[in-house]
Scaffold this motif. Structure first.
Motif, PDB file in Angstrom:
ATOM      1  N   LEU A 264       0.818  -1.400  -0.162  1.00 14.72           N
ATOM      2  CA  LEU A 264      -0.111  -0.029   0.125  1.00 14.72           C
ATOM      3  C   LEU A 264       0.810   1.195  -0.151  1.00 14.72           C
ATOM      4  N   TRP A 265       2.008   1.199   0.914  1.00 18.04           N
ATOM      5  CA  TRP A 265       2.789   2.529   0.727  1.00 18.04           C
ATOM      6  C   TRP A 265       3.614   2.675  -0.367  1.00 18.04           C
ATOM      7  N   ALA A 266       3.926   1.441  -0.771  1.00 24.01           N
ATOM      8  CA  ALA A 266       4.774   1.493  -2.213  1.00 24.01           C
ATOM      9  C   ALA A 266       4.013   2.163  -3.317  1.00 24.01           C
ATOM     10  N   ILE A 267       2.622   1.672  -3.299  1.00 20.67           N
ATOM     11  CA  ILE A 267       1.807   2.349  -4.341  1.00 20.67           C
ATOM     12  C   ILE A 267       1.663   3.812  -4.213  1.00 20.67           C
ATOM     13  N   ILE A 268       1.431   4.268  -2.826  1.00 25.68           N
ATOM     14  CA  ILE A 268       1.318   5.674  -2.573  1.00 25.68           C
ATOM     15  C   ILE A 268       2.489   6.427  -2.933  1.00 25.68           C
ATOM     16  N   ILE A 269       3.711   6.005  -2.628  1.00 27.21           N
ATOM     17  CA  ILE A 269       5.034   6.756  -2.939  1.00 27.21           C
ATOM     18  C   ILE A 269       4.989   6.828  -4.436  1.00 27.21           C
ATOM     19  N   GLY A 270       4.879   5.480  -5.166  1.00 25.86           N
ATOM     20  CA  GLY A 270       5.004   5.908  -6.703  1.00 25.86           C
ATOM     21  C   GLY A 270       3.999   6.853  -7.164  1.00 25.86           C
ATOM     22  N   LEU A 271       2.814   6.871  -6.673  1.00 22.89           N
ATOM     23  CA  LEU A 271       1.767   7.795  -7.288  1.00 22.89           C
ATOM     24  C   LEU A 271       2.008   9.199  -6.858  1.00 22.89           C
ATOM     25  N   LEU A 272       2.471   9.357  -5.647  1.00 25.32           N
ATOM     26  CA  LEU A 272       2.838  10.969  -5.377  1.00 25.32           C
ATOM     27  C   LEU A 272       3.906  11.332  -6.034  1.00 25.32           C
ATOM     28  N   ASN A 273       4.950  10.402  -6.357  1.00 25.35           N
ATOM     29  CA  ASN A 273       6.277  10.982  -6.910  1.00 25.35           C
ATOM     30  C   ASN A 273       6.147  11.545  -8.435  1.00 25.35           C
ATOM     31  N   TYR A 274       4.902  11.430  -8.861  1.00 31.73           N
ATOM     32  CA  TYR A 274       4.397  12.127 -10.166  1.00 31.73           C
ATOM     33  C   TYR A 274       4.229  13.810  -9.576  1.00 31.73           C
ATOM     34  N   ILE A 275       4.325  14.047  -8.554  1.00 30.69           N
ATOM     35  CA  ILE A 275       4.325  15.437  -8.116  1.00 30.69           C
ATOM     36  C   ILE A 275       5.423  16.237  -7.990  1.00 30.69           C
ATOM     37  N   PRO A 276       5.854  17.069  -8.950  1.00 29.50           N
ATOM     38  CA  PRO A 276       7.308  17.640  -8.505  1.00 29.50           C
ATOM     39  C   PRO A 276       7.687  17.925  -7.119  1.00 29.50           C
ATOM     40  N   TYR A 277       8.851  17.731  -6.867  1.00 33.23           N
ATOM     41  CA  TYR A 277       9.508  18.262  -5.499  1.00 33.23           C
ATOM     42  C   TYR A 277       8.675  18.001  -4.304  1.00 33.23           C
TER      43      TYR A 277
END
Length: 384
Positions: A264-277
């Motif tokens: 769950l946390w790995a998916i959230i990290i991957g999705l939020l990494n689309y947001i710059p910075y």
């Protein structure tokens, strides 16, 4: 007579420029208001367009499969769309399964947090108020410091106690779980739009030629669309691959440290990494805070935060620049402003789509002689 004629021309030109500026600002405000009000209608369409550009980039990878190299574009794009749908379905299933398992365990984690804060901020009996001489208090700085520290600790203890007793974490998680249903509807509509757009790919160039009539204008428009498809598609496809790598690395770290719900946390990290910075920072904060609730100590959360932050720094500063190269030539300041504007209009989806939107805007401005200087200002090196 001549002396009056030239100033009048300059005045007319100045008035024309001022009116153009005001007209442009007014159009921008109106479009922004329409984007904000029509979010529910416009966002799926725009997301479908972005998805179509990803499919263009993915179709190039499909063409490398033996036997599909000479297949038509629509067939390769359809196969890529099927792959994207299966990937989204798998991610959604994993998210729902993780949240359904997480919700019943939340009271235990809330109890761990309460015990942890009870150790940090032990309950103290209220002292009997005594009158303190102000001169004695000012004469002893240590007494003043002790009283200030006690007041801060008391305020923090009252705040955390009220937060843990009044906030129902289980109900909050249930609302997040129910919101996935509406998200599933949004994904379905987006994929449906993308499918119908995909069915019109073959006839789109002919439509553009009929619309513009002039061979020069239609050729310039098709070249601009081709550049948008190439740049945005390459950026999003490569960024997706980078986020998958980052998610797998963070999943391995969390599994190694025994943090639960690592998928769950790995998916959230991957999705939020689309947001710059800021996306990578927020993404790491979720599993770190959860680890505090799980273990009731700070040792494992700090180690996990350090390792995941180090992996993000390495991927963000070494792997990502090498893979993305110059596919998105935007100034960092422009990216920050775009992030602020689009996140205000559309929230998290706007923050994720801020870079693609701004890149499309820069390419459109670069395609016209009058607006090319603005595109150069938006870029990082001035080469558009």
């Amino acid at each position: 007579m001549t002396g009056i004629y030239f100033p009048s021309i300059a005045l007319i030109m100045l008035q024309g420029r001022v009116s153009t500026i005001f007209f442009s600002v007014g159009i921008t405000i109106m479009i922004g208001w329409l984007f904000y009000v029509g979010k529910d209608i416009i966002l799926p369409i725009v997301t479908a367009i972005i998805l179509l550009q990803i499919l263009y980039a993915a179709s190039a990878a499909v063409a490398r499969i033996p036997g599909l190299g000479r297949s038509p574009m629509w067939m390769r794009s359809t196969l890529a769309l099927i792959g994207v749908v299966l990937l989204l379905f798998a991610l959604t299933r994993m998210l729902v399964a993780s949240l359904q398992t997480l919700v019943p365990s939340l009271p235990k984690y809330q109890s761990n947090l309460e015990n942890l804060f009870a150790v940090w901020f032990p309950a103290q009996q209220e002292p009997v108020p005594t009158r303190t001489d102000l001169s004695n208090l000012m004469a002893t700085p240590s007494e003043l410091y002790n009283r200030g520290s006690d007041a801060v600790i008391k305020a923090a203890s009252e705040f955390t106690t009220r937060l843990l007793t009044e906030v129902d974490i289980a109900a909050l998680a249930q609302s997040v779980l129910s919101s996935l249903t509406s998200f599933g509807g949004f994904v379905f509509i987006t994929i449906l739009y993308a499918f119908f757009m995909l069915s019109e790919i073959t006839g789109f160039p002919a439509k553009v030629r009929r619309a513009f009539g002039s061979d020069t204008q239609s050729k310039d428009t098709l070249n601009m669309i081709a550049r948008i498809n190439h740049d945005i598609g390459s950026y999003l496809a490569t960024k997706t691959l980078i986020n998958i790598i980052l998610g797998v690395v963070c999943w391995f770290i969390m599994r190694l440290l025994g943090i639960e719900y690592a998928v769950l946390w790995a998916i959230i990290i991957g999705l939020l990494n689309y947001i710059p910075y800021i996306g990578s920072i927020v993404g790491v904060a979720f599993p770190a805070l959860f680890a505090v609730a799980q273990f009731g100590t700070l040792t494992v959360p700090l180690v996990a935060t350090g390792l995941m932050t180090a992996s993000q720094v390495i991927i963000g500063n070494i792997v990502e620049p090498h893979m993305l190269s110059k596919s998105v030539n935007l100034s960092p300041m422009v990216v920050l402003v775009a992030l602020s504007v689009w996140s205000t209009l559309w929230g998290i989806p706007g923050a994720i789509l801020a870079v693609p939107f701004t890149t499309i805007l820069m390419i459109i401005l670069a395609g016209r002689k009058g607006t090319r200087p603005i595109a150069a200002l938006l870029s990082s090196d001035g080469k558009v």
